[in-house]
Motif scaffolding. Structure first.
Motif, short mmCIF file in Angstrom:
data_model
loop_
_atom_site.label_atom_id
_atom_site.label_comp_id
_atom_site.label_asym_id
_atom_site.label_seq_id
_atom_site.Cartn_x
_atom_site.Cartn_y
_atom_site.Cartn_z
N GLU A 156 0.82 -1.21 0.00
CA GLU A 156 0.00 0.00 0.00
C GLU A 156 0.86 1.27 0.00
OE1 GLU A 156 -4.16 -0.19 0.45
OE2 GLU A 156 -2.95 -1.09 -1.14
N GLN A 183 -4.33 -3.81 -2.24
CA GLN A 183 -5.68 -4.33 -2.40
C GLN A 183 -6.04 -4.30 -3.88
OE1 GLN A 183 -10.23 -3.63 -0.71
NE2 GLN A 183 -8.77 -1.96 -0.56
N THR A 209 -1.55 -9.57 -4.51
CA THR A 209 -2.71 -8.76 -4.12
C THR A 209 -3.50 -9.40 -2.99
OG1 THR A 209 -4.19 -9.81 -5.74
CG2 THR A 209 -2.89 -7.92 -6.48
N SER A 211 -7.31 -9.19 -0.57
CA SER A 211 -8.73 -8.87 -0.57
C SER A 211 -9.38 -8.97 -1.95
CB SER A 211 -8.96 -7.46 0.01
OG SER A 211 -10.29 -7.30 0.43
#
Length: 324
Positions: A156, A183, A209, A211
């Motif tokens: 992130e 994400q 990645t 979620s």
């Protein structure tokens, strides 16, 4: 199982991997965790994702115990940790962040909890505004040269921050970031598809990645609200609702109901369809799955079959649901 290179590195990860976020150390018992890791391994998963902050370190301890109990060959699997938030319930100033001290201490602690001699992947869990990026790059480079970490990356971070770390490493002949963990799902696409676009070819960034189901929104189970006891319905998880739904919750819920109807018309599970959609992106090295039941994990693994079974027209219909 399908295996993909981690960016431009030579490491091959299973296209579907398994993570411990939310479930291990909190939501499920140890025997359930053992069964999940065993099922993942038996179906070709070779990458198991974790972080110091998951259940304040208990998730890594459970995963390490389970992997040791199953006697998985160390040269056959990859395990990760992440550093930033700390593992203490109320971390002090030297127990969190990306300073050389915490990056080093957190690595040693993760090695003990996971019961391994080195981490295959080690992520900076968030950017740290209080630490110069150069200090973090040097700390990671030291761990790589010591053999305690094989590949390091970010999670992130903005593309600008990743590029700054890459540039610093190249200028000082240090090991730079190999991967990023953002994400990525049908509701959250911009960062992976647009912001990071220039980082895939050069420096060859890999993407693992998390979620793919937007914390369960893309399964359809929240179409009528957030039941108590579910991930998004638990006390204290309101922040996660805001994160996955965004600013316009009602509009998103309308899209999600439309998507569930489309999946039903196609005769497919909305969860499996959503995971397969993530796999269609060639820049994605591995999609990290989370599950609390073996049956759930096995259903999600069927996404590999959908990857080639569905034609471009079907995927166009899927994307059209979220086009606005």
């Amino acid at each position: 199982m399908l295996y993909r290179r981690l960016g431009s590195s030579g490491l091959k990860l299973s296209a579907l991997s398994f993570g411990a976020w939310v479930t291990f150390g909190e939501q499920i018992a140890r025997d359930q965790a053992r069964n999940l890791v065993a099922a993942a391994w038996d179906n070709g998963i070779n990458f198991f994702d974790n972080a110091e902050a998951y259940a304040n370190g208990r998730a890594e301890q459970v995963m390490g115990d389970v992997i040791a109990d199953l006697r998985l060959p160390r040269d056959g699997f990859c395990v990760s940790s992440k550093v930033f938030f700390g593992s203490a319930a109320d971390p002090g100033p030297t127990q969190r962040g990306l300073s050389r001290k915490h990056v080093t201490d957190a690595c040693h602690a993760a090695l003990k909890r996971l019961r391994v001699d080195y981490l295959d992947l080690y992520y900076c869990h968030r950017p740290d505004p209080d630490t110069p990026i150069g200090e973090t790059v040097r700390a990671m480079d030291t761990l790589v040269r010591q053999g305690k970490v094989l590949y390091w990356g970010t999670s992130e971070w903005s593309a600008l921050q990743v590029q700054e770390a890459v540039d610093f490493a190249q200028h000082h002949n240090l090991h730079g970031p190999t991967m990023e963990q953002p994400q990525y799902n049908l509701l959250h696409r911009d960062r992976v598809e647009r912001e990071y676009a220039a980082l895939y070819a050069d420096p060859g960034l890999g993407i693992t990645t998390f979620s793919p189901l937007a914390s369960g929104l893309l399964t359809g189970k929240y179409n009528d609200g957030f039941p108590a006891g579910s991930r998004l319905g638990r006390d204290g998880m309101e922040w996660l609702q805001d994160l996955v739904l965004g600013a316009d919750g009602p509009a998103r819920m309308t899209q999600l109901r439309r998507y569930a109807r489309l999946a039903a018309d196609l005769g497919q599970s909305p969860a499996t369809l959503a995971i397969a959609w993530c796999l269609r992106n060639p820049n994605v090295s591995s999609v990290i799955l989370g599950a609390s039941r073996v049956e759930q994990l096995l259903q999600n693994l069927q996404a590999l079959e959908l990857l080639t079974a569905m034609d471009d027209d079907v995927w166009a219909q899927v994307e059209a649901v979220f086009a606005d």
